[in-house]
Design a protein around this motif. Structure first.
Motif, PDB file in Angstrom:
ATOM      1  N   GLY A 112       0.797  -1.212   0.000  1.00 41.85           N
ATOM      2  CA  GLY A 112       0.000   0.000   0.000  1.00 41.85           C
ATOM      3  C   GLY A 112       0.832   1.264   0.000  1.00 41.85           C
ATOM      4  N   GLY A 113       2.144   1.125   0.023  1.00 43.49           N
ATOM      5  CA  GLY A 113       3.048   2.267   0.006  1.00 43.49           C
ATOM      6  C   GLY A 113       4.083   2.246   1.113  1.00 43.49           C
ATOM      7  N   ILE A 114       3.912   1.342   2.084  1.00 44.14           N
ATOM      8  CA  ILE A 114       4.843   1.279   3.214  1.00 44.14           C
ATOM      9  C   ILE A 114       6.250   0.928   2.763  1.00 44.14           C
ATOM     10  CG2 ILE A 114       4.333  -1.156   3.700  1.00 44.14           C
ATOM     11  CD1 ILE A 114       4.612  -0.545   6.659  1.00 44.14           C
ATOM     12  N   HIS A 115       6.378   0.291   1.610  1.00 42.03           N
ATOM     13  CA  HIS A 115       7.706  -0.123   1.141  1.00 42.03           C
ATOM     14  C   HIS A 115       8.620   1.060   0.857  1.00 42.03           C
ATOM     15  CE1 HIS A 115       5.410   0.654  -2.528  1.00 42.03           C
ATOM     16  NE2 HIS A 115       6.560   0.811  -3.161  1.00 42.03           N
ATOM     17  N   TYR A 116       8.051   2.243   0.630  1.00 42.82           N
ATOM     18  CA  TYR A 116       8.888   3.408   0.349  1.00 42.82           C
ATOM     19  C   TYR A 116       9.694   3.851   1.568  1.00 42.82           C
ATOM     20  CZ  TYR A 116       6.963   4.000  -4.324  1.00 42.82           C
ATOM     21  OH  TYR A 116       6.631   3.813  -5.647  1.00 42.82           O
ATOM     22  N   ARG A 117       9.425   3.275   2.713  1.00 39.84           N
ATOM     23  CA  ARG A 117      10.233   3.568   3.899  1.00 39.84           C
ATOM     24  C   ARG A 117      11.576   2.833   3.846  1.00 39.84           C
ATOM     25  NH1 ARG A 117       5.666   2.848   8.714  1.00 39.84           N
ATOM     26  NH2 ARG A 117       4.104   4.283   7.827  1.00 39.84           N
ATOM     27  N   TYR A 118      11.734   1.943   2.872  1.00 37.49           N
ATOM     28  CA  TYR A 118      12.939   1.120   2.774  1.00 37.49           C
ATOM     29  C   TYR A 118      13.567   1.283   1.383  1.00 37.49           C
ATOM     30  CZ  TYR A 118      10.561  -0.952   6.775  1.00 37.49           C
ATOM     31  OH  TYR A 118       9.911  -1.141   7.969  1.00 37.49           O
ATOM     32  N   PRO A 119      13.952   2.496   1.020  1.00 35.91           N
ATOM     33  CA  PRO A 119      14.421   2.753  -0.342  1.00 35.91           C
ATOM     34  C   PRO A 119      15.706   2.030  -0.719  1.00 35.91           C
ATOM     35  CG  PRO A 119      14.877   4.633   1.077  1.00 35.91           C
ATOM     36  CD  PRO A 119      13.995   3.706   1.855  1.00 35.91           C
ATOM     37  N   ASP A 120      16.505   1.652   0.261  1.00 38.60           N
ATOM     38  CA  ASP A 120      17.765   0.968  -0.036  1.00 38.60           C
ATOM     39  C   ASP A 120      17.600  -0.538  -0.124  1.00 38.60           C
ATOM     40  OD1 ASP A 120      19.125   3.406  -0.036  1.00 38.60           O
ATOM     41  OD2 ASP A 120      19.466   3.304   2.131  1.00 38.60           O
ATOM     42  N   GLU A 121      16.421  -1.034   0.258  1.00 37.81           N
ATOM     43  CA  GLU A 121      16.225  -2.485   0.312  1.00 37.81           C
ATOM     44  C   GLU A 121      15.098  -3.000  -0.574  1.00 37.81           C
ATOM     45  OE1 GLU A 121      17.043  -3.725   4.762  1.00 37.81           O
ATOM     46  OE2 GLU A 121      16.067  -1.771   4.687  1.00 37.81           O
ATOM     47  N   LEU A 122      14.157  -2.117  -0.915  1.00 37.18           N
ATOM     48  CA  LEU A 122      13.008  -2.543  -1.709  1.00 37.18           C
ATOM     49  C   LEU A 122      12.842  -1.635  -2.918  1.00 37.18           C
ATOM     50  CD1 LEU A 122      10.450  -3.175   1.196  1.00 37.18           C
ATOM     51  CD2 LEU A 122      11.938  -4.857   0.080  1.00 37.18           C
ATOM     52  N   LYS A 123      12.263  -2.172  -3.982  1.00 36.03           N
ATOM     53  CA  LYS A 123      12.038  -1.385  -5.195  1.00 36.03           C
ATOM     54  C   LYS A 123      10.627  -1.643  -5.723  1.00 36.03           C
ATOM     55  CE  LYS A 123      14.302  -4.940  -8.052  1.00 36.03           C
ATOM     56  NZ  LYS A 123      15.443  -5.226  -8.964  1.00 36.03           N
ATOM     57  N   THR A 124      10.078  -0.633  -6.370  1.00 39.84           N
ATOM     58  CA  THR A 124       8.762  -0.733  -6.975  1.00 39.84           C
ATOM     59  C   THR A 124       8.910  -1.274  -8.390  1.00 39.84           C
ATOM     60  OG1 THR A 124       8.028   1.190  -5.696  1.00 39.84           O
ATOM     61  CG2 THR A 124       6.649   0.518  -7.564  1.00 39.84           C
ATOM     62  N   ILE A 125       8.121  -2.298  -8.708  1.00 38.30           N
ATOM     63  CA  ILE A 125       8.152  -2.931 -10.022  1.00 38.30           C
ATOM     64  C   ILE A 125       7.051  -2.384 -10.922  1.00 38.30           C
ATOM     65  CG2 ILE A 125       7.987  -5.142 -11.242  1.00 38.30           C
ATOM     66  CD1 ILE A 125      10.516  -4.708  -9.485  1.00 38.30           C
ATOM     67  N   SER A 126       5.903  -2.108 -10.330  1.00 44.14           N
ATOM     68  CA  SER A 126       4.772  -1.579 -11.091  1.00 44.14           C
ATOM     69  C   SER A 126       3.867  -0.805 -10.155  1.00 44.14           C
ATOM     70  CB  SER A 126       3.976  -2.725 -11.734  1.00 44.14           C
ATOM     71  OG  SER A 126       2.816  -2.251 -12.385  1.00 44.14           O
ATOM     72  N   ALA A 127       3.420   0.370 -10.593  1.00 46.66           N
ATOM     73  CA  ALA A 127       2.433   1.134  -9.832  1.00 46.66           C
ATOM     74  C   ALA A 127       1.053   0.588 -10.178  1.00 46.66           C
ATOM     75  CB  ALA A 127       2.516   2.606 -10.185  1.00 46.66           C
ATOM     76  N   THR A 128       0.335   0.051  -9.194  1.00 47.79           N
ATOM     77  CA  THR A 128      -0.982  -0.515  -9.470  1.00 47.79           C
ATOM     78  C   THR A 128      -2.070   0.547  -9.342  1.00 47.79           C
ATOM     79  OG1 THR A 128      -1.103  -1.323  -7.178  1.00 47.79           O
ATOM     80  CG2 THR A 128      -0.330  -2.861  -8.857  1.00 47.79           C
ATOM     81  N   THR A 129      -1.683   1.779  -9.574  1.00 48.34           N
ATOM     82  CA  THR A 129      -2.576   2.930  -9.599  1.00 48.34           C
ATOM     83  C   THR A 129      -2.745   3.380 -11.044  1.00 48.34           C
ATOM     84  OG1 THR A 129      -0.603   4.240  -9.149  1.00 48.34           O
ATOM     85  CG2 THR A 129      -2.024   3.740  -7.282  1.00 48.34           C
ATOM     86  N   THR A 130      -3.599   4.368 -11.271  1.00 42.97           N
ATOM     87  CA  THR A 130      -3.747   4.901 -12.617  1.00 42.97           C
ATOM     88  C   THR A 130      -2.683   5.946 -12.924  1.00 42.97           C
ATOM     89  OG1 THR A 130      -5.292   6.637 -11.907  1.00 42.97           O
ATOM     90  CG2 THR A 130      -6.246   4.513 -12.542  1.00 42.97           C
ATOM     91  N   PHE A 131      -1.901   6.306 -11.909  1.00 39.07           N
ATOM     92  CA  PHE A 131      -0.860   7.328 -12.060  1.00 39.07           C
ATOM     93  C   PHE A 131       0.483   6.760 -11.618  1.00 39.07           C
ATOM     94  CE2 PHE A 131      -2.894   7.678  -7.920  1.00 39.07           C
ATOM     95  CZ  PHE A 131      -1.817   7.657  -7.041  1.00 39.07           C
ATOM     96  N   ARG A 132       1.556   7.364 -12.132  1.00 38.92           N
ATOM     97  CA  ARG A 132       2.882   6.989 -11.648  1.00 38.92           C
ATOM     98  C   ARG A 132       3.088   7.565 -10.248  1.00 38.92           C
ATOM     99  NH1 ARG A 132       7.591   6.790 -16.251  1.00 38.92           N
ATOM    100  NH2 ARG A 132       6.397   5.613 -17.814  1.00 38.92           N
ATOM    101  N   HIS A 133       3.796   6.842  -9.412  1.00 39.03           N
ATOM    102  CA  HIS A 133       4.009   7.280  -8.042  1.00 39.03           C
ATOM    103  C   HIS A 133       4.990   8.450  -7.983  1.00 39.03           C
ATOM    104  CE1 HIS A 133       2.982   2.980  -6.436  1.00 39.03           C
ATOM    105  NE2 HIS A 133       1.945   3.586  -6.997  1.00 39.03           N
ATOM    106  N   PRO A 134       4.652   9.494  -7.251  1.00 38.94           N
ATOM    107  CA  PRO A 134       5.620  10.579  -7.050  1.00 38.94           C
ATOM    108  C   PRO A 134       6.933  10.094  -6.440  1.00 38.94           C
ATOM    109  CG  PRO A 134       3.435  11.328  -6.446  1.00 38.94           C
ATOM    110  CD  PRO A 134       3.320   9.850  -6.709  1.00 38.94           C
ATOM    111  N   SER A 135       6.882   9.034  -5.641  1.00 39.41           N
ATOM    112  CA  SER A 135       8.097   8.514  -5.013  1.00 39.41           C
ATOM    113  C   SER A 135       8.922   7.642  -5.949  1.00 39.41           C
ATOM    114  CB  SER A 135       7.740   7.709  -3.757  1.00 39.41           C
ATOM    115  OG  SER A 135       7.177   8.537  -2.759  1.00 39.41           O
ATOM    116  N   ALA A 136       8.354   7.253  -7.090  1.00 37.25           N
ATOM    117  CA  ALA A 136       9.079   6.438  -8.074  1.00 37.25           C
ATOM    118  C   ALA A 136       8.591   6.814  -9.471  1.00 37.25           C
ATOM    119  CB  ALA A 136       8.876   4.952  -7.805  1.00 37.25           C
ATOM    120  N   PRO A 137       8.844   8.042  -9.907  1.00 34.87           N
ATOM    121  CA  PRO A 137       8.270   8.542 -11.159  1.00 34.87           C
ATOM    122  C   PRO A 137       8.739   7.820 -12.409  1.00 34.87           C
ATOM    123  CG  PRO A 137       9.917  10.059 -10.303  1.00 34.87           C
ATOM    124  CD  PRO A 137       9.669   9.060  -9.228  1.00 34.87           C
ATOM    125  N   ASP A 138       9.828   7.071 -12.329  1.00 37.94           N
ATOM    126  CA  ASP A 138      10.327   6.356 -13.505  1.00 37.94           C
ATOM    127  C   ASP A 138       9.685   4.977 -13.675  1.00 37.94           C
ATOM    128  OD1 ASP A 138      12.047   8.447 -14.124  1.00 37.94           O
ATOM    129  OD2 ASP A 138      13.694   7.617 -12.939  1.00 37.94           O
TER     130      ASP A 138
END
Length: 222
Positions: A112-138
Protein backbone atom coordinates in the motif's frame (compact mmCIF):
# COMPACT_ATOMS: atom_id res chain seq x y z
CA UNK A 1 -15.84 10.27 8.40
CA UNK A 2 -12.29 10.58 7.08
CA UNK A 3 -11.55 7.29 5.35
CA UNK A 4 -10.22 5.63 2.24
CA UNK A 5 -12.64 5.74 -0.68
CA UNK A 6 -12.21 1.97 -0.99
CA UNK A 7 -15.00 1.53 1.57
CA UNK A 8 -17.39 2.59 -1.19
CA UNK A 9 -15.69 1.82 -4.50
CA UNK A 10 -14.08 -1.56 -3.69
CA UNK A 11 -15.36 -3.09 -0.43
CA UNK A 12 -18.91 -3.72 -1.75
CA UNK A 13 -17.46 -6.06 -4.39
CA UNK A 14 -15.24 -8.12 -2.07
CA UNK A 15 -17.19 -8.16 1.23
CA UNK A 16 -20.68 -9.64 1.39
CA UNK A 17 -21.72 -7.52 4.40
CA UNK A 18 -20.91 -4.22 2.66
CA UNK A 19 -23.44 -2.78 0.22
CA UNK A 20 -22.65 0.93 0.07
CA UNK A 21 -23.12 2.86 -3.15
CA UNK A 22 -21.88 6.35 -4.07
CA UNK A 23 -25.38 7.74 -3.49
CA UNK A 24 -25.35 6.74 0.18
CA UNK A 25 -23.05 9.63 1.17
CA UNK A 26 -22.00 13.18 0.40
CA UNK A 27 -18.33 13.96 -0.23
CA UNK A 28 -16.49 17.11 0.83
CA UNK A 29 -13.31 16.23 -1.05
CA UNK A 30 -10.22 14.05 -1.24
CA UNK A 31 -6.73 14.99 -0.12
CA UNK A 32 -4.11 12.21 -0.37
CA UNK A 33 -3.54 9.04 -2.39
CA UNK A 34 -1.83 5.76 -1.53
CA UNK A 35 1.13 4.61 -3.61
CA UNK A 36 0.03 1.01 -4.06
CA UNK A 37 2.21 -1.21 -6.19
CA UNK A 38 3.99 -4.47 -6.92
CA UNK A 39 7.32 -4.42 -5.09
CA UNK A 40 10.37 -6.63 -4.69
CA UNK A 41 13.72 -6.78 -2.93
CA UNK A 42 16.39 -4.67 -4.62
CA UNK A 43 18.28 -7.89 -5.39
CA UNK A 44 15.39 -9.35 -7.40
CA UNK A 45 16.45 -10.26 -10.98
CA UNK A 46 14.01 -7.83 -12.63
CA UNK A 47 13.28 -4.12 -12.43
CA UNK A 48 9.90 -3.69 -14.11
CA UNK A 49 6.67 -5.54 -14.77
CA UNK A 50 7.79 -6.98 -18.09
CA UNK A 51 10.95 -8.27 -16.49
CA UNK A 52 8.99 -9.78 -13.62
CA UNK A 53 6.63 -11.58 -16.00
CA UNK A 54 9.55 -12.96 -18.03
CA UNK A 55 11.19 -14.18 -14.82
CA UNK A 56 7.92 -15.65 -13.51
CA UNK A 57 7.41 -17.69 -16.68
CA UNK A 58 10.74 -19.38 -16.01
CA UNK A 59 10.03 -19.88 -12.30
CA UNK A 60 6.62 -21.55 -11.75
CA UNK A 61 5.20 -21.74 -8.25
CA UNK A 62 6.99 -18.58 -7.19
CA UNK A 63 5.84 -17.14 -3.85
CA UNK A 64 4.37 -13.67 -3.46
CA UNK A 65 2.88 -11.98 -0.39
CA UNK A 66 -0.85 -11.19 -0.55
CA UNK A 67 -2.41 -8.94 2.06
CA UNK A 68 -5.78 -8.32 0.40
CA UNK A 69 -8.24 -9.62 -2.19
CA UNK A 70 -7.07 -6.83 -4.49
CA UNK A 71 -3.52 -8.21 -4.33
CA UNK A 72 -4.74 -11.62 -5.42
CA UNK A 73 -6.79 -10.04 -8.20
CA UNK A 74 -3.75 -8.27 -9.60
CA UNK A 75 -1.64 -11.41 -9.60
CA UNK A 76 -4.45 -13.61 -10.90
CA UNK A 77 -4.92 -11.21 -13.81
CA UNK A 78 -1.21 -11.24 -14.63
CA UNK A 79 -1.10 -15.02 -14.25
CA UNK A 80 -4.06 -15.65 -16.54
CA UNK A 81 -2.76 -13.29 -19.21
CA UNK A 82 0.76 -14.72 -19.20
CA UNK A 83 0.45 -18.34 -18.14
CA UNK A 84 2.09 -17.82 -14.74
CA UNK A 85 1.85 -20.16 -11.77
CA UNK A 86 1.93 -18.01 -8.61
CA UNK A 87 1.79 -19.22 -5.04
CA UNK A 88 0.10 -16.73 -2.72
CA UNK A 89 1.54 -16.38 0.80
CA UNK A 90 -1.09 -14.76 3.03
CA UNK A 91 0.13 -12.00 5.32
CA UNK A 92 -1.89 -10.20 7.97
CA UNK A 93 -0.32 -6.75 7.93
CA UNK A 94 2.01 -4.41 6.13
CA UNK A 95 4.67 -5.28 8.68
CA UNK A 96 4.43 -8.98 7.84
CA UNK A 97 4.61 -8.16 4.16
CA UNK A 98 7.77 -6.10 4.65
CA UNK A 99 9.35 -8.84 6.77
CA UNK A 100 8.65 -11.42 4.07
CA UNK A 101 10.23 -9.20 1.42
CA UNK A 102 13.27 -8.21 3.46
CA UNK A 103 13.81 -11.83 4.47
CA UNK A 104 13.45 -12.92 0.83
CA UNK A 105 10.72 -15.36 1.81
CA UNK A 106 8.76 -14.13 -1.23
CA UNK A 107 9.91 -12.76 -4.56
CA UNK A 108 7.35 -9.96 -4.64
CA UNK A 109 4.41 -8.43 -2.82
CA UNK A 110 1.65 -5.90 -3.27
CA UNK A 111 2.19 -2.92 -0.99
CA UNK A 112 0.00 0.00 0.00
CA UNK A 113 3.05 2.27 0.01
CA UNK A 114 4.84 1.28 3.21
CA UNK A 115 7.71 -0.12 1.14
CA UNK A 116 8.89 3.41 0.35
CA UNK A 117 10.23 3.57 3.90
CA UNK A 118 12.94 1.12 2.77
CA UNK A 119 14.42 2.75 -0.34
CA UNK A 120 17.76 0.97 -0.04
CA UNK A 121 16.23 -2.49 0.31
CA UNK A 122 13.01 -2.54 -1.71
CA UNK A 123 12.04 -1.39 -5.19
CA UNK A 124 8.76 -0.73 -6.98
CA UNK A 125 8.15 -2.93 -10.02
CA UNK A 126 4.77 -1.58 -11.09
CA UNK A 127 2.43 1.13 -9.83
CA UNK A 128 -0.98 -0.51 -9.47
CA UNK A 129 -2.58 2.93 -9.60
CA UNK A 130 -3.75 4.90 -12.62
CA UNK A 131 -0.86 7.33 -12.06
CA UNK A 132 2.88 6.99 -11.65
CA UNK A 133 4.01 7.28 -8.04
CA UNK A 134 5.62 10.58 -7.05
CA UNK A 135 8.10 8.51 -5.01
CA UNK A 136 9.08 6.44 -8.07
CA UNK A 137 8.27 8.54 -11.16
CA UNK A 138 10.33 6.36 -13.51
CA UNK A 139 8.24 3.25 -12.75
CA UNK A 140 5.37 2.70 -15.18
CA UNK A 141 1.83 2.12 -14.00
CA UNK A 142 0.20 -1.25 -14.58
CA UNK A 143 -2.14 0.43 -17.06
CA UNK A 144 0.80 1.80 -19.06
CA UNK A 145 1.97 -1.81 -19.36
CA UNK A 146 -1.33 -2.84 -20.92
CA UNK A 147 -3.42 -4.05 -17.99
CA UNK A 148 -6.46 -1.75 -17.44
CA UNK A 149 -6.84 -2.69 -13.79
CA UNK A 150 -5.23 0.21 -11.94
CA UNK A 151 -7.20 1.16 -8.84
CA UNK A 152 -6.61 4.33 -6.85
CA UNK A 153 -7.10 4.63 -3.11
CA UNK A 154 -7.72 8.19 -1.93
CA UNK A 155 -8.44 9.57 1.54
CA UNK A 156 -11.91 11.09 1.47
CA UNK A 157 -14.18 13.15 3.70
CA UNK A 158 -17.59 11.46 3.84
CA UNK A 159 -20.70 13.18 5.22
CA UNK A 160 -24.29 12.00 5.71
CA UNK A 161 -26.57 11.96 2.71
CA UNK A 162 -28.42 15.26 2.45
CA UNK A 163 -25.73 17.44 4.04
CA UNK A 164 -26.35 20.96 2.64
CA UNK A 165 -24.18 22.15 -0.23
CA UNK A 166 -22.93 25.19 1.68
CA UNK A 167 -21.64 22.95 4.47
CA UNK A 168 -19.87 20.72 1.99
CA UNK A 169 -18.28 23.76 0.35
CA UNK A 170 -16.96 25.10 3.67
CA UNK A 171 -15.40 21.74 4.50
CA UNK A 172 -14.01 21.36 1.00
CA UNK A 173 -12.37 24.79 1.30
CA UNK A 174 -10.86 23.79 4.63
CA UNK A 175 -9.51 20.60 3.07
CA UNK A 176 -7.96 22.67 0.29
CA UNK A 177 -6.26 24.86 2.88
CA UNK A 178 -4.87 21.75 4.57
CA UNK A 179 -3.52 20.54 1.23
CA UNK A 180 -1.50 23.76 0.96
CA UNK A 181 -0.31 23.72 4.57
CA UNK A 182 3.46 23.36 4.93
CA UNK A 183 3.26 21.39 8.18
CA UNK A 184 0.75 18.95 6.67
CA UNK A 185 3.04 18.46 3.68
CA UNK A 186 5.93 17.59 6.00
CA UNK A 187 3.80 14.86 7.55
CA UNK A 188 2.66 13.40 4.24
CA UNK A 189 6.14 13.61 2.73
CA UNK A 190 7.51 11.76 5.74
CA UNK A 191 4.98 8.97 5.22
CA UNK A 192 5.38 8.89 1.42
CA UNK A 193 1.70 9.71 0.94
CA UNK A 194 1.33 12.30 -1.83
CA UNK A 195 -1.18 15.13 -1.60
CA UNK A 196 -3.66 14.94 -4.50
CA UNK A 197 -6.50 17.26 -3.52
CA UNK A 198 -9.93 17.05 -5.15
CA UNK A 199 -12.80 19.38 -4.30
CA UNK A 200 -16.30 18.17 -3.49
CA UNK A 201 -17.48 17.91 -7.11
CA UNK A 202 -14.29 16.22 -8.26
CA UNK A 203 -14.52 13.80 -5.34
CA UNK A 204 -18.06 12.75 -6.22
CA UNK A 205 -17.11 12.28 -9.86
CA UNK A 206 -14.11 10.19 -8.80
CA UNK A 207 -16.23 8.01 -6.51
CA UNK A 208 -18.86 7.40 -9.18
CA UNK A 209 -16.33 6.64 -11.92
CA UNK A 210 -14.20 4.31 -9.82
CA UNK A 211 -17.25 2.54 -8.38
CA UNK A 212 -18.22 1.53 -11.91
CA UNK A 213 -14.64 0.68 -12.91
CA UNK A 214 -13.83 -1.33 -9.79
CA UNK A 215 -17.07 -3.26 -10.06
CA UNK A 216 -15.95 -4.47 -13.46
CA UNK A 217 -12.44 -5.29 -12.26
CA UNK A 218 -13.41 -7.05 -9.03
CA UNK A 219 -16.52 -8.92 -10.16
CA UNK A 220 -15.87 -10.09 -13.70
CA UNK A 221 -12.35 -9.04 -14.57
CA UNK A 222 -13.41 -6.63 -17.30
Amino acid sequence: MFHSNSVVNSAPFIMDQVNFTPDDFEYAGMITAYQTGLVAHVDAPFDDLKGFIAWAKENPNFAYAALSPEARMYMDTLAEANGLEPNAVPVQSGGEMITALLGKQVIAAFSGGIHYRYPDELKTISATTTFRHPSAPDVASIEEDGYPIGMDTRTTLFLPKGTPRDVLERISDALSAAADDADFKKVTDGANIPIMYMNLDEARAEIEATYAKHKGILTDGS
